[in-house]
Design an enzyme around this catalytic site. Structure first.
Site, short mmCIF file in Angstrom:
data_model
loop_
_atom_site.label_atom_id
_atom_site.label_comp_id
_atom_site.label_asym_id
_atom_site.label_seq_id
_atom_site.Cartn_x
_atom_site.Cartn_y
_atom_site.Cartn_z
N TRP A 161 0.86 -1.19 0.00
CA TRP A 161 0.00 0.00 0.00
C TRP A 161 0.89 1.24 0.00
O TRP A 161 2.04 1.18 0.45
CB TRP A 161 -0.95 0.00 1.20
CG TRP A 161 -0.29 0.06 2.55
CD1 TRP A 161 0.04 -1.00 3.35
CD2 TRP A 161 0.13 1.24 3.27
NE1 TRP A 161 0.64 -0.55 4.50
CE2 TRP A 161 0.70 0.81 4.50
CE3 TRP A 161 0.07 2.61 3.00
CZ2 TRP A 161 1.21 1.71 5.43
CZ3 TRP A 161 0.59 3.50 3.94
CH2 TRP A 161 1.14 3.05 5.14
N GLU A 202 6.74 8.48 14.17
CA GLU A 202 7.03 7.84 12.88
C GLU A 202 7.95 8.70 12.02
O GLU A 202 8.81 8.19 11.31
CB GLU A 202 5.73 7.56 12.11
CG GLU A 202 4.78 6.56 12.76
CD GLU A 202 5.21 5.11 12.57
OE1 GLU A 202 6.20 4.85 11.88
OE2 GLU A 202 4.53 4.23 13.15
N GLU A 211 8.52 1.52 6.65
CA GLU A 211 8.12 2.42 7.73
C GLU A 211 7.91 3.86 7.23
O GLU A 211 7.07 4.59 7.77
CB GLU A 211 9.20 2.44 8.83
CG GLU A 211 9.25 1.19 9.68
CD GLU A 211 8.14 1.16 10.74
OE1 GLU A 211 7.58 2.23 11.04
OE2 GLU A 211 7.86 0.08 11.26
N HIS A 249 4.49 5.25 6.89
CA HIS A 249 3.63 5.52 8.05
C HIS A 249 3.56 7.00 8.38
O HIS A 249 2.48 7.57 8.54
CB HIS A 249 4.13 4.73 9.28
CG HIS A 249 4.17 3.25 9.06
ND1 HIS A 249 4.70 2.38 9.98
CD2 HIS A 249 3.76 2.48 8.02
CE1 HIS A 249 4.61 1.14 9.52
NE2 HIS A 249 4.04 1.18 8.33
N GLU A 307 8.12 -2.71 18.09
CA GLU A 307 7.18 -2.99 17.00
C GLU A 307 5.85 -3.44 17.58
O GLU A 307 4.79 -3.08 17.08
CB GLU A 307 7.74 -4.06 16.05
CG GLU A 307 8.99 -3.62 15.29
CD GLU A 307 8.73 -2.57 14.21
OE1 GLU A 307 7.60 -2.09 14.07
OE2 GLU A 307 9.71 -2.23 13.52
N THR A 328 4.02 -0.37 18.94
CA THR A 328 3.39 0.45 17.90
C THR A 328 2.19 -0.28 17.29
O THR A 328 1.20 0.36 16.92
CB THR A 328 4.37 0.84 16.78
OG1 THR A 328 5.13 -0.30 16.43
CG2 THR A 328 5.31 1.92 17.25
N ASP A 359 1.38 -3.46 9.42
CA ASP A 359 2.82 -3.43 9.11
C ASP A 359 3.66 -3.66 10.36
O ASP A 359 4.64 -4.40 10.36
CB ASP A 359 3.21 -2.05 8.57
CG ASP A 359 3.03 -1.93 7.07
OD1 ASP A 359 2.55 -2.88 6.44
OD2 ASP A 359 3.37 -0.85 6.53
N GLU A 360 3.26 -2.97 11.43
CA GLU A 360 4.04 -3.08 12.69
C GLU A 360 4.04 -4.53 13.17
O GLU A 360 5.04 -5.03 13.68
CB GLU A 360 3.46 -2.17 13.78
CG GLU A 360 3.22 -0.72 13.38
CD GLU A 360 4.48 0.09 13.12
OE1 GLU A 360 5.57 -0.50 13.00
OE2 GLU A 360 4.37 1.33 13.02
N HIS A 382 6.50 -6.48 11.22
CA HIS A 382 7.86 -6.15 11.67
C HIS A 382 8.15 -6.80 13.03
O HIS A 382 9.27 -7.24 13.28
CB HIS A 382 8.04 -4.63 11.74
CG HIS A 382 7.94 -3.96 10.41
ND1 HIS A 382 7.71 -2.61 10.26
CD2 HIS A 382 8.03 -4.46 9.15
CE1 HIS A 382 7.68 -2.32 8.95
NE2 HIS A 382 7.86 -3.43 8.28
FE LIG Z 1 7.53 -0.11 13.26
FE LIG Z 2 5.77 2.59 11.99
#
Ligand SMILES: [Fe+2]
Ligand SMILES: [Fe+2]
Length: 391
Positions: A90, A133, A171, A174, A224, A227, A256-257, A260
């Site tokens: 995305w 971020e 990242e 974000h 991670e 977040t 996403d976090e 990660h």
């Molecule tokens: Fe992150």
């Molecule tokens: Fe992030």
């Protein structure tokens, strides 16, 4: 990345309106301090204002660098596969009004109407998350301080370097997305926010990871997940306030976090397998120091305790709390099977007990802090044009 957890906030205190050099008490996780904030002089246009710990460097024994070299292929097969191809990723534009389209103004109008329903304290949390971020250059720098895994050239082809660059690139979306979104809402003071970002990147961070990938990958595993939790909670709150688009944005970032988190916890799992004693001691070391949050050196040029105040609002809104901190610790203890580790040294055994019982102790402290926090004051935040928000 996310927030600082206030384990024992002295929130019953009444903070005066923020201004420079007020001596309001700092409840800080950074306690051993080797310098005091300096005033900027015309000859020195910028110097970090916030205090940092004594800087310990290169604490990992040099022979352990070999462990990370020997894990090159393992990282390629187990960690790099967790990245998403750019073509399938995305992008911020997927969630924002298209400035080229005829309907742009109408979409912006709708976005602003939705954002009117959201209270100021929510924006303080979202802005704090966005600023965190946006300090991404600092986090990439931090990863590139690590012995044995740093990107030696800027375009190194080791698995570790490829991961760090691609992680950074993921990242980077974000902060971009949250920044553009917040700009379009018209609810926040972008100039003050941009100043805070400039101060924060200029100040860096003080995670106390000592150039050690052991310490740092434990830190990033924790972060991670932190977040993932905080973006998940801002998403849930946006939904409660009727802004489903913003909820979707926060949820997408949270996903996403989570990915990660999977990568970093996998690396530490491998370290526990190869070197259980060294990894156990590193885990305990990070927890003893407490996980300072990435934006703990945040400053807007107005409020000497900006990070503590932002964290207090996040705690009150349940975006990120001391309970979350304890829950993350519990999660990591389970994820790495810490309770069942055997064959440790004397020190390893001792710190194993410390780590396994720490979450319970934190929860007990947190309950007492909550009792004291009942009479929280209101203070102005520059990010929302100085309007007051309850801590
Ligand atoms: Fe992150
Ligand atoms: Fe992030």
């Amino acid at each position: 990345m996310a927030l600082r957890v206030t384990l024992a906030p002295e929130m019953a205190l009444c903070f005066p309106p923020p201004k420079r050099n007020t001596k309001s008490p700092r409840v800080s996780m950074t306690s051993t301090i080797n310098s005091s904030p300096k005033d900027e002089s015309p000859k020195k246009p910028f110097s970090p204002r916030r205090e940092v710990h004594l800087q310990v460097t290169h604490s990992m024994p040099p022979h352990k660098v070999e462990i990370f070299k020997s894990l090159e292929e393992w990282a390629e097969n187990n960690i790099l596969v967790l990245l998403k191809p750019v073509e399938n990723s995305w992008q911020p534009q997927d969630f924002l009004p298209d400035s080229q389209s005829e309907g742009f103004y109408e979409e912006v109008k709708e976005l602003r109407e939705r954002s009117r329903e959201i209270p100021d304290d929510y924006y303080v949390c979202l802005v704090g998350d966005m600023i965190t971020e946006e300090a991404l250059p600092t986090y990439q720098t931090m990863l590139n301080t690590l012995d044995g895994v740093r990107d030696e050239t800027g375009a190194s082809l080791t698995s570790w370097a490829i991961w760090t660059r691609a992680w950074t690139a993921e990242e980077n979306r974000h902060g971009d997305l949250l920044n553009k979104y917040l700009y379009l809402t018209g609810r926040v003071d972008m100039k003050q926010i941009e100043k805070t970002i400039q101060y924060l990147i200029g100040s860096g961070m003080d995670p106390r990871t000592e150039n050690s990938p052991y310490l740092c990958f434990i830190y990033t595993s924790f972060q991670e997940r932190a977040t993932f939790i905080s973006h998940g909670n801002t998403g849930r709150l946006a939904k409660d306030h009727g802004d489903l688009k913003l909820a979707q944005i926060c949820g997408t970032i949270a996903a996403d976090e989570k990915r990660h988190e999977t990568a970093y916890t996998k690396i530490v799992e491998k370290l526990f397998e190869i070197d259980p004693d060294g990894t156990m001691i590193a885990f305990a070391d990070m927890m003893k120091k407490k996980i300072s949050m990435p934006a703990h050196l945040m400053d807007d040029g107005h409020d000497d305790n900006l990070f503590e105040h932002f964290s207090a609002v996040a705690q009150r809104l349940r975006v990120y709390t001391a309970k979350d901190y304890a829950d993350i610790l519990d999660f990591l203890v389970r994820r790495w099977n810490v309770e069942k580790l055997t064959g440790l040294s004397g020190e390893g055994n001792r710190v194993q007990d410390f780590v396994c019982t720490l979450a319970t102790r934190i929860r007990r402290l947190e309950e007492r802090a909550q009792e004291r926090a009942k009479r929280a004051p209101c203070i102005p935040f520059s990010w929302i044009y100085g309007r007051d928000v309850q801590l």
